[in-house]
Enzyme design. Structure first.
Site, PDB file in Angstrom:
ATOM      1  N   GLY B  45       0.868  -1.178   0.000  1.00 41.84           N
ATOM      2  CA  GLY B  45       0.000   0.000   0.000  1.00 41.84           C
ATOM      3  C   GLY B  45       0.901   1.223   0.000  1.00 41.84           C
ATOM      4  N   ARG B  89      11.651  -0.813  -3.330  1.00 46.69           N
ATOM      5  CA  ARG B  89      10.416  -1.000  -4.111  1.00 46.69           C
ATOM      6  C   ARG B  89      10.362   0.149  -5.110  1.00 46.69           C
ATOM      7  NH1 ARG B  89       4.867  -2.633  -2.851  1.00 46.69           N
ATOM      8  NH2 ARG B  89       4.130  -3.295  -4.889  1.00 46.69           N
ATOM      9  N   ASP B 236      -4.032   4.296  -7.844  1.00 46.95           N
ATOM     10  CA  ASP B 236      -2.577   4.396  -7.815  1.00 46.95           C
ATOM     11  C   ASP B 236      -2.110   5.689  -8.459  1.00 46.95           C
ATOM     12  OD1 ASP B 236      -3.179   1.315  -7.743  1.00 46.95           O
ATOM     13  OD2 ASP B 236      -1.205   1.645  -6.867  1.00 46.95           O
ATOM     14  N   LYS B 247      -5.719  -0.936  -9.550  1.00 48.28           N
ATOM     15  CA  LYS B 247      -5.518  -2.393  -9.657  1.00 48.28           C
ATOM     16  C   LYS B 247      -6.287  -2.993 -10.835  1.00 48.28           C
ATOM     17  CE  LYS B 247      -3.720  -4.334  -7.113  1.00 48.28           C
ATOM     18  NZ  LYS B 247      -2.300  -4.156  -7.292  1.00 48.28           N
TER      19      LYS B 247
END
Lengths: 338, 338
Positions: B45, B89, B236, B247
């Site tokens: 998240g 990430r 996002d 998503k």
């Protein structure tokens, strides 16, 4: 995927439970074998189940004729076998149809058990060959929709694995490939039971037809990216007004196809048309077990105690259906089946 | 789901990889611990990742200050830690934002390493508390859409597990429940990674909020059955024209909502608005590994050698978006973010 065993005394089926990992054939030599194969979904797909039931009943007739010369005892044994097969999968419509057809044929036949048994084998072969011909007819009619280069999307499995022939939804694909066209297929995985990933992808790749798997959630986006030219799906029931009852997820595919002007075409045997049911909302939809959704492949993904929805089918309104192809031809809207 | 450890010397996070089967907390006491937790998705998240990165960098600053009185050596160690966290990430947007914010704060601070470290802890707390406040603001603005009895559908997880607070898409649900309303949630399982089944269902059931899981393929049919009053999803990225990147599967939900006049509402921090990107089709969509689709829960369902599609995100055109809720308020179409 359905044939007699080489010795002609049993029924050989592909065990679909083990696909795609293992390609195993089951030889059914007894009534119990056949009931077990249908009940446990080793054989699935309404047309294939009907064919296997007919062949298994003919096999049981041969065994009964070998055991007794008495027509009464033979008839009793035949009725017992038919009842056991009928109860193996209560909801499949082709199953009682095939059994009743063979029982009626036996009823019409005079003569000794051995003669009746021979007649029933011939009748079972007719059921099987008619299924093959039904698939071929759908394929031939479907050629009008598939060109060289067509990219087809399908949901669930209405292919060769579901019939004795080249399938229903996939029949136009096989026919087009046989006609020399290059056709590719996107197979939606078809949660919760994965028929698209496990079965459709397997049979197409075995046939050398390019196939790609996507999750059900990707279908709309792939259409938005202009990656799909045609949708081909099967049907479990087609109502008088053209509403289509099919595997859960079909309706979402139809909505996405409609939004992107992709033709949504349904392929099914004429026997799937249920003119007595006026529209789809009159159909009672089977609700299946929680674990299919909650415990995919044996691993719990839904927390303990949280409920799930699991309708097995959905209804696609006729307004979203571009055409329905049966073995009788191509049916176009507005649909009025009678 | 993110806090300091009780001794104040580390960062405590809920290990989301083990949900819903096991509720385990990870205490991160070293830079390596933190990098590992982010890289392996123990923390996920975008907002939560940003908060954890800020707190972890502050923790590293305390450790560096304890090891050296030299400001130069301290600065060097701080830069090293930030670089390692930044690389954990690469695609998450809040991660570099949080790190740059702390580095800039350190740059502005005079004084000994111990003073700077204290300042960075305060700054990390600010990042965390601002995230909590952002969620609360979305929840408050979202109250306009949720009434007593509202049945919400959501896709993926944009809940408490994805933030330091009550989430983004789920914030209006938590706020409405806190206001005394009875709200229920349908969570789409969200193939291929199951965030809906695993995470959304878990956090809502922990909170005592009624939640039911369905497959992504069932959403359209449940809407057709009038079982959904409101869709709440996260984002996002939100483009200048209101196109929403979220998503994979979100677009299919939006199409179904549109077909059934169910309001499709997007909830996200204002920081998600990317005014420099004019529309969604300008966004490059990450393609993720085959096995997420082909080998769910460790079991192969797609035949060996058959390719899959696996885009991580999709684009929902602004025309399908009923409203966008950010911490700044409720934004209605036509959207023009700048």
């Amino acid at each position: 995927v359905v044939d007699w065993t080489p010795d002609g005394r049993g029924v050989r089926v592909l065990d679909q439970r083990q696909l795609p990992g293992t390609v195993a054939w089951l030889d059914l030599y007894t009534l119990d074998d056949a009931v077990f194969a249908i009940r446990t979904l080793a054989v699935r797909g309404a047309p294939a189940i009907g064919v296997v039931a007919a062949m298994a009943l003919a096999m049981c007739a041969e065994q009964a004729a070998a055991a007794t010369p008495s027509r009464d005892a033979f008839n009793e044994e035949l009725a017992r076998a038919a009842a056991a097969l009928r109860a193996s999968r209560p909801t499949a419509v082709n199953l009682p149809w095939a059994l009743d057809r063979l029982l009626a044929a036996a009823h019409r036949m005079a003569g000794a058990p051995a003669d009746v048994a021979r007649g029933l084998s011939a009748e079972a072969n007719a059921v099987r060959h008619e299924d093959v011909a039904m698939c071929d007819a759908i394929g031939a009619h479907g050629l009008a929709f598939v060109r060289d280069g067509t990219r087809v999307l399908t949901h669930c499995n209405a292919g060769a694995l579901a019939t004795a022939g080249i399938g229903t939804a996939l029949a136009p694909v096989y026919a087009a490939v046989a006609a020399g066209h290059a056709v590719s297929v996107l197979a939606a995985e078809t949660r919760p039971v994965w028929q698209g990933a496990r079965l459709t992808a397997w049979e197409l790749s075995q046939a050398g037809i390019p196939v790609t798997v996507c999750t059900d959630s990707m279908v709309a986006t792939l259409m938005r990216q202009r990656r799909v030219d045609l949708v081909l799906v099967g049907a479990d029931r087609i109502c008088a007004n053209g509403d289509v009852v099919n595997k859960i997820g079909t309706y979402a595919v139809a909505l996405a196809a409609h939004a992107h002007d992709v033709p949504f075409v349904v392929c099914a045997p004429w026997s799937t048309v249920d003119a007595a049911t006026r529209h789809g909302d009159a159909v009672i939809i089977e609700s299946r077990p929680r674990d299919e959704v909650a415990v995919p492949c044996g691993t719990p993904v839904v927390p303990h105690g949280v409920p799930v929805e699991n309708p097995a089918f959905d209804v696609t309104p006729a307004a979203l259906v571009h055409a329905i192809i049966t073995d009788r031809g191509v049916h176009r809207p507005p649909f009025h089946f009678s």
